[in-house]
Design a protein around this motif. Structure first.
Motif, PDB file in Angstrom:
ATOM      1  N   TYR A  61     -16.297  -5.178   3.007  1.00  0.00           N
ATOM      2  CA  TYR A  61     -15.858  -6.025   2.450  1.00  0.00           C
ATOM      3  C   TYR A  61     -16.174  -7.873   2.121  1.00  0.00           C
ATOM      4  O   TYR A  61     -16.438  -8.184   3.417  1.00  0.00           O
ATOM      5  CB  TYR A  61     -14.399  -6.304   2.377  1.00  0.00           C
ATOM      6  CG  TYR A  61     -13.342  -6.448   1.122  1.00  0.00           C
ATOM      7  CD1 TYR A  61     -12.888  -5.876   0.797  1.00  0.00           C
ATOM      8  CD2 TYR A  61     -12.955  -8.128   0.791  1.00  0.00           C
ATOM      9  CE1 TYR A  61     -11.924  -6.098  -0.507  1.00  0.00           C
ATOM     10  CE2 TYR A  61     -12.582  -7.868   0.282  1.00  0.00           C
ATOM     11  CZ  TYR A  61     -11.599  -7.372  -0.778  1.00  0.00           C
ATOM     12  OH  TYR A  61     -11.416  -8.146  -1.863  1.00  0.00           O
ATOM     13  N   GLU A  69      -7.053 -12.859  -1.587  1.00  0.00           N
ATOM     14  CA  GLU A  69      -6.782 -11.669  -1.885  1.00  0.00           C
ATOM     15  C   GLU A  69      -7.335 -10.236  -2.358  1.00  0.00           C
ATOM     16  O   GLU A  69      -8.839 -10.238  -2.511  1.00  0.00           O
ATOM     17  CB  GLU A  69      -6.184 -11.972  -3.339  1.00  0.00           C
ATOM     18  CG  GLU A  69      -5.288 -12.543  -4.128  1.00  0.00           C
ATOM     19  CD  GLU A  69      -3.583 -11.948  -3.412  1.00  0.00           C
ATOM     20  OE1 GLU A  69      -3.390 -10.982  -3.081  1.00  0.00           O
ATOM     21  OE2 GLU A  69      -2.530 -12.697  -2.735  1.00  0.00           O
ATOM     22  N   VAL A  70      -7.129  -9.569  -1.326  1.00  0.00           N
ATOM     23  CA  VAL A  70      -7.437  -7.621  -1.294  1.00  0.00           C
ATOM     24  C   VAL A  70      -6.615  -6.845  -1.614  1.00  0.00           C
ATOM     25  O   VAL A  70      -5.405  -6.878  -1.563  1.00  0.00           O
ATOM     26  CB  VAL A  70      -7.633  -7.575   0.103  1.00  0.00           C
ATOM     27  CG1 VAL A  70      -8.209  -6.189   0.478  1.00  0.00           C
ATOM     28  CG2 VAL A  70      -8.439  -8.519   0.922  1.00  0.00           C
ATOM     29  N   ASN A  71      -7.392  -5.806  -2.729  1.00  0.00           N
ATOM     30  CA  ASN A  71      -6.367  -4.546  -3.349  1.00  0.00           C
ATOM     31  C   ASN A  71      -6.397  -3.813  -2.048  1.00  0.00           C
ATOM     32  O   ASN A  71      -6.886  -3.086  -1.390  1.00  0.00           O
ATOM     33  CB  ASN A  71      -7.677  -4.450  -4.337  1.00  0.00           C
ATOM     34  CG  ASN A  71      -7.184  -3.044  -5.616  1.00  0.00           C
ATOM     35  OD1 ASN A  71      -6.325  -2.801  -4.548  1.00  0.00           O
ATOM     36  ND2 ASN A  71      -7.487  -3.282  -6.329  1.00  0.00           N
ATOM     37  N   GLN A  72      -4.964  -3.253  -2.770  1.00  0.00           N
ATOM     38  CA  GLN A  72      -4.209  -3.016  -1.827  1.00  0.00           C
ATOM     39  C   GLN A  72      -5.027  -1.215  -1.334  1.00  0.00           C
ATOM     40  O   GLN A  72      -4.405  -0.864  -0.895  1.00  0.00           O
ATOM     41  CB  GLN A  72      -2.696  -3.045  -2.190  1.00  0.00           C
ATOM     42  CG  GLN A  72      -1.972  -1.677  -1.104  1.00  0.00           C
ATOM     43  CD  GLN A  72      -1.608  -2.650   0.294  1.00  0.00           C
ATOM     44  OE1 GLN A  72      -1.393  -3.729  -0.152  1.00  0.00           O
ATOM     45  NE2 GLN A  72      -1.598  -1.734   1.473  1.00  0.00           N
ATOM     46  N   SER A  73      -5.330  -0.779  -2.872  1.00  0.00           N
ATOM     47  CA  SER A  73      -6.571   0.394  -2.181  1.00  0.00           C
ATOM     48  C   SER A  73      -6.800  -0.050  -1.286  1.00  0.00           C
ATOM     49  O   SER A  73      -7.566   1.066  -0.320  1.00  0.00           O
ATOM     50  CB  SER A  73      -6.642   0.735  -4.245  1.00  0.00           C
ATOM     51  OG  SER A  73      -7.521  -0.085  -4.541  1.00  0.00           O
TER      52      SER A  73
END
Length: 79
Positions: A61, A69-73
């Motif tokens: 990543y 923020e990191v996308n939960q998916s």
């Protein structure tokens, strides 16, 4: 912490940020060194985390410094 051996370009785990402590003087900051993960150049605030979990496999990543923020998916589909 030896910053020369840290993983870069990956998410290595997750944790809950549950407190941010504001310090007036460096001696207070140093007294609480075992409670936060702030570096010497950011001694005004200390971030306190709980429930830290290291992932079995790092997730590639491209992030950024500090909190972001990191996308939960991304976290749900880890290897």
């Amino acid at each position: 912490m030896d910053h020369t051996v840290l993983d870069v370009g990956v998410i290595i785990g997750k944790a809950t940020l549950y407190d941010v402590i504001e310090y007036d003087i460096r001696t207070q900051f140093n007294r609480d060194r075992n409670r936060h993960y702030a570096g010497e150049d950011f001694y005004t605030y200390g971030s306190v985390i709980k429930n830290a979990q290291r992932f079995r496999y790092p997730i590639p990543y491209k992030g950024q410094l500090k909190f972001f923020e990191v996308n939960q998916s991304i976290l749900n589909h880890r290897r």
